[in-house]
Motif scaffolding. Structure first.
Motif, PDB file in Angstrom:
ATOM      1  N   ARG A 206      -8.478   4.593   5.881  1.00  9.54           N
ATOM      2  CA  ARG A 206      -7.718   3.455   5.387  1.00  9.54           C
ATOM      3  C   ARG A 206      -7.262   2.611   6.557  1.00  9.54           C
ATOM      4  NH1 ARG A 206      -3.096   6.142   2.430  1.00  9.54           N
ATOM      5  NH2 ARG A 206      -3.778   7.871   3.672  1.00  9.54           N
TER       6      ARG A 206
ATOM      7  N   SER B 183      -2.163  11.861  -1.738  1.00 12.97           N
ATOM      8  CA  SER B 183      -2.510  11.535  -0.347  1.00 12.97           C
ATOM      9  C   SER B 183      -3.584  12.492   0.183  1.00 12.97           C
ATOM     10  CB  SER B 183      -1.270  11.591   0.537  1.00 12.97           C
ATOM     11  OG  SER B 183      -0.385  10.544   0.201  1.00 12.97           O
TER      12      SER B 183
ATOM     13  N   GLN C 200       2.987  12.796  -4.851  1.00  9.54           N
ATOM     14  CA  GLN C 200       2.462  11.871  -3.851  1.00  9.54           C
ATOM     15  C   GLN C 200       1.688  12.609  -2.755  1.00  9.54           C
ATOM     16  OE1 GLN C 200       3.880  11.357  -0.488  1.00  9.54           O
ATOM     17  NE2 GLN C 200       2.123  10.046  -0.110  1.00  9.54           N
TER      18      GLN C 200
ATOM     19  N   SER D 225       0.830  -1.201   0.000  1.00 13.73           N
ATOM     20  CA  SER D 225       0.000   0.000   0.000  1.00 13.73           C
ATOM     21  C   SER D 225       0.865   1.252   0.000  1.00 13.73           C
ATOM     22  CB  SER D 225      -0.919  -0.006   1.221  1.00 13.73           C
ATOM     23  OG  SER D 225      -1.663   1.180   1.284  1.00 13.73           O
TER      24      SER D 225
ATOM     25  N   ILE E 243      -6.907  11.545  -1.338  1.00 13.91           N
ATOM     26  CA  ILE E 243      -7.434  10.343  -0.689  1.00 13.91           C
ATOM     27  C   ILE E 243      -7.992  10.694   0.683  1.00 13.91           C
ATOM     28  CG2 ILE E 243      -6.787   8.116   0.341  1.00 13.91           C
ATOM     29  CD1 ILE E 243      -4.781   7.818  -2.018  1.00 13.91           C
TER      30      ILE E 243
ATOM     31  N   ILE F 107       0.789   3.981  -3.342  1.00 12.26           N
ATOM     32  CA  ILE F 107       0.413   5.397  -3.445  1.00 12.26           C
ATOM     33  C   ILE F 107       1.455   6.163  -4.249  1.00 12.26           C
ATOM     34  CG2 ILE F 107       0.100   7.523  -2.125  1.00 12.26           C
ATOM     35  CD1 ILE F 107      -1.364   5.877  -0.034  1.00 12.26           C
ATOM     36  N   THR F 108       2.724   5.884  -3.978  1.00 10.63           N
ATOM     37  CA  THR F 108       3.790   6.557  -4.724  1.00 10.63           C
ATOM     38  C   THR F 108       3.713   6.200  -6.202  1.00 10.63           C
ATOM     39  OG1 THR F 108       5.204   6.585  -2.773  1.00 10.63           O
ATOM     40  CG2 THR F 108       6.289   6.842  -4.913  1.00 10.63           C
TER      41      THR F 108
END
Length: 71
Positions: free
Chosen positions: A63, A49, A45, A30, A52, A34-35
């Protein structure tokens, strides 16, 4: 009788260890995900983030694993 109980306990411990190993692997993937997703979307990134996080807030969910890394 003791042998059956020992076998059950041993199997349960093995299943627990397997589940923990899978959870650790999922958490590591995970973090990389994301990266990699940000790179594929051509955004930073931190921007992904934040997006999200905003979506999580709107939906009222979090999450499973979210952590920051120290530089």
């Amino acid at each position: 009788m003791a042998t059956i109980i020992e076998k059950i306990l041993s199997d349960a411990a093995a299943q627990k260890e397997t589940a923990l190993a899978q959870a650790r692997s999922d958490a590591e993937q995970s973090a990389r995900g994301i990266t990699e997703a940000a790179e594929k979307l051509f955004i930073s990134q931190p921007s992904l983030s934040a997006a999200i996080s905003n979506l999580e807030n709107e939906m009222g969910v979090r999450r499973l694993c979210a952590q920051t890394k120290a530089l």
